[in-house]
Design a protein around this motif. Sequence first.
Motif, PDB file in Angstrom:
ATOM      1  N   GLU A 173      38.204  52.652  52.534  1.00  0.00           N
ATOM      2  CA  GLU A 173      38.870  53.510  53.523  1.00  0.00           C
ATOM      3  C   GLU A 173      40.386  53.477  53.371  1.00  0.00           C
ATOM      4  O   GLU A 173      41.057  54.513  53.492  1.00  0.00           O
ATOM      5  N   ASP A 174      40.943  52.310  53.093  1.00  0.00           N
ATOM      6  CA  ASP A 174      42.397  52.216  52.961  1.00  0.00           C
ATOM      7  C   ASP A 174      42.917  52.918  51.717  1.00  0.00           C
ATOM      8  O   ASP A 174      44.066  53.356  51.668  1.00  0.00           O
ATOM      9  N   THR A 175      42.077  53.070  50.697  1.00  0.00           N
ATOM     10  CA  THR A 175      42.531  53.675  49.442  1.00  0.00           C
ATOM     11  C   THR A 175      42.601  55.197  49.511  1.00  0.00           C
ATOM     12  O   THR A 175      43.208  55.817  48.635  1.00  0.00           O
ATOM     13  N   VAL A 176      41.971  55.808  50.513  1.00  0.00           N
ATOM     14  CA  VAL A 176      41.966  57.276  50.615  1.00  0.00           C
ATOM     15  C   VAL A 176      42.762  57.747  51.822  1.00  0.00           C
ATOM     16  O   VAL A 176      42.603  58.877  52.279  1.00  0.00           O
ATOM     17  N   ALA A 177      43.638  56.888  52.350  1.00  0.00           N
ATOM     18  CA  ALA A 177      44.381  57.221  53.567  1.00  0.00           C
ATOM     19  C   ALA A 177      45.153  58.529  53.428  1.00  0.00           C
ATOM     20  O   ALA A 177      45.333  59.257  54.409  1.00  0.00           O
ATOM     21  N   GLY A 178      45.597  58.856  52.237  1.00  0.00           N
ATOM     22  CA  GLY A 178      46.351  60.083  52.034  1.00  0.00           C
ATOM     23  C   GLY A 178      45.540  61.345  52.207  1.00  0.00           C
ATOM     24  O   GLY A 178      46.105  62.444  52.307  1.00  0.00           O
ATOM     25  N   TYR A 179      44.228  61.212  52.249  1.00  0.00           N
ATOM     26  CA  TYR A 179      43.351  62.368  52.425  1.00  0.00           C
ATOM     27  C   TYR A 179      42.829  62.481  53.860  1.00  0.00           C
ATOM     28  O   TYR A 179      42.103  63.417  54.178  1.00  0.00           O
ATOM     29  N   VAL A 180      43.185  61.528  54.709  1.00  0.00           N
ATOM     30  CA  VAL A 180      42.624  61.457  56.059  1.00  0.00           C
ATOM     31  C   VAL A 180      43.661  61.885  57.090  1.00  0.00           C
ATOM     32  O   VAL A 180      44.792  61.381  57.100  1.00  0.00           O
ATOM     33  N   GLU A 181      43.270  62.814  57.948  1.00  0.00           N
ATOM     34  CA  GLU A 181      44.128  63.298  59.019  1.00  0.00           C
ATOM     35  C   GLU A 181      43.746  62.615  60.329  1.00  0.00           C
ATOM     36  O   GLU A 181      42.572  62.354  60.585  1.00  0.00           O
ATOM     37  N   PRO A 182      44.723  62.347  61.203  1.00  0.00           N
ATOM     38  CA  PRO A 182      44.381  61.827  62.529  1.00  0.00           C
ATOM     39  C   PRO A 182      43.754  62.922  63.384  1.00  0.00           C
ATOM     40  O   PRO A 182      43.728  64.102  62.990  1.00  0.00           O
ATOM     41  N   ALA A 183      43.280  62.551  64.538  1.00  0.00           N
ATOM     42  CA  ALA A 183      42.654  63.515  65.439  1.00  0.00           C
ATOM     43  C   ALA A 183      43.636  64.616  65.833  1.00  0.00           C
ATOM     44  O   ALA A 183      44.847  64.401  65.904  1.00  0.00           O
ATOM     45  N   LEU A 184      43.108  65.803  66.071  1.00  0.00           N
ATOM     46  CA  LEU A 184      43.838  66.952  66.595  1.00  0.00           C
ATOM     47  C   LEU A 184      45.003  67.423  65.727  1.00  0.00           C
ATOM     48  O   LEU A 184      46.123  67.630  66.210  1.00  0.00           O
ATOM     49  N   PRO A 185      44.791  67.626  64.427  1.00  0.00           N
ATOM     50  CA  PRO A 185      45.857  68.226  63.609  1.00  0.00           C
ATOM     51  C   PRO A 185      46.110  69.664  64.054  1.00  0.00           C
ATOM     52  O   PRO A 185      45.234  70.318  64.639  1.00  0.00           O
ATOM     53  N   ASP A 186      47.308  70.167  63.773  1.00  0.00           N
ATOM     54  CA  ASP A 186      47.673  71.537  64.144  1.00  0.00           C
ATOM     55  C   ASP A 186      47.221  72.482  63.030  1.00  0.00           C
ATOM     56  O   ASP A 186      48.014  72.937  62.206  1.00  0.00           O
ATOM     57  N   VAL A 187      45.930  72.779  63.024  1.00  0.00           N
ATOM     58  CA  VAL A 187      45.324  73.544  61.925  1.00  0.00           C
ATOM     59  C   VAL A 187      45.937  74.924  61.757  1.00  0.00           C
ATOM     60  O   VAL A 187      46.282  75.317  60.635  1.00  0.00           O
ATOM     61  N   PRO A 188      46.095  75.726  62.801  1.00  0.00           N
ATOM     62  CA  PRO A 188      46.637  77.075  62.589  1.00  0.00           C
ATOM     63  C   PRO A 188      48.151  77.101  62.452  1.00  0.00           C
ATOM     64  O   PRO A 188      48.717  78.137  62.089  1.00  0.00           O
TER      65      PRO A 188
END
Length: 471
Positions: A173-188
């Motif tokens: 999990e720590d090795t892919v942190a750059g691909y993981v977004e926190p909750a509620l990203p501003d998608v639009p």
Amino acid sequence: MTTNALAELPVVVIGAGPVGLAAAAHLHERGLAFTVLEAGDGPGAAVRQWGHVRLFSPWRYDIDAAARRLLAATGWVAPAEDDLPTGTELVEAYLRPLAELPQLAPHLRYRARVVAVGRLGLDRLRTTGRENAPFLVRLADGTDLLARAVVDASGTWGTPNVLGGSGLPAHGEDTVAGYVEPALPDVPGADRDRFAGRHTLVVGAGHSAANTLLALADLAAVAAGTTVTWAIRSTSPARTYGGGDADALPARGALGSRLREHVEAGRIRLLTGFSVHALAEVDGRVEVTVRAADGATRSVTVDRIVSATGFRPDHSITTELRLDLDPVLGATRALAPLIDPNEHSCGTVPPHGVDELAHPEPGYHAVGVKSYGRAPTFLMATGYEQVRSVVAALAGDWAAARDVRLELPETGVCTSNPVDSVDGADCCGGPAPAAEDIQAKATRGLPTGVAGGLLTAPLALLPTAGGCCAD
């Protein structure tokens, strides 16, 4: 230190979000000295991070009573009661004007991160004279402050749950942190380029997940190559779909109904029984491996992951205090059975206040979402009632402190199946309990004089802490 000298010290409030500022308003009304310490650069710092998200509940339920009285005295005009604010609007139209009042502003300190709370001259082992020793509140810059009491409204936004399905980080999990977004990203909006034309996996079954899924589905309709997968640990999405047209908060009901439509139409691919076991980077993407209860594994490869698995409290700043925490939820031992998501929903959490929030360490109370530990059944108005009760007790008004009242939504309340995982996320969805069941659960295990005032009116909800956001 004498009792009189201790009483002259301020009450320290940690956090200047909705509940922390409500505590400040009540402390002012009670004539108690206070200092509010906020790690961010202004009021509602955590709220501003999901400022693009719209709340389920209209303004009439989003404003603390003491705060409303203070603001009204200045000629402040409250927003239209039936409007649904975004997080940004909550800050700009309510929290910021409240924080700037002359009664509160001189007592607020920003960029003041609390790193430890103890008792002056005493570690956790020392007992003699403990109740007469002031609290020592240490800031990240090395400053030490003394306090007569501590109201910890620091929340849980900074400590999200891991993606791993066992409560432990998934392998890699720590090795892919750059691909993981926190909750509620501003998608639009600000985060659009990270999702357009890509395959996104949203993990979680709460309303934070639902908001993100709907935003991604809308993006997929206009951005070619955008695909959306939704993964939950439970076997059914019924809890997330919620009360639909019967929901007392229409925006919340509509959220679940729209999500169901997208899933049934195939615009969102739903994976159930999805317990993340391992993550690995493969050719610029992430391979997510899940393990079933029987040990069988399967995998899905995606471009981005949104972790909407909920949050947990950080008790590391209070390791030198004597806290009585439930070993499962991380709430007080008295409060835990009243909010246990295996037994309770948002709608069946009974009234509770200073007695249920008390620790063996007199004068320290965690309030707001932090008080609930890892239970996803917290509602913002619950936090307002908590601080009203706690402040009344600090003022010596125990009759008011124990006259605890709590409004409950008629439907759309969150439910948890003890067999199916709650996914560690915020929740509010499912059928309303029968009135007699609510009353029975509300009075079970409460000290004499605490239960009372159960109503059936919609309740203000907070995202990441009980599910309050609509898109």
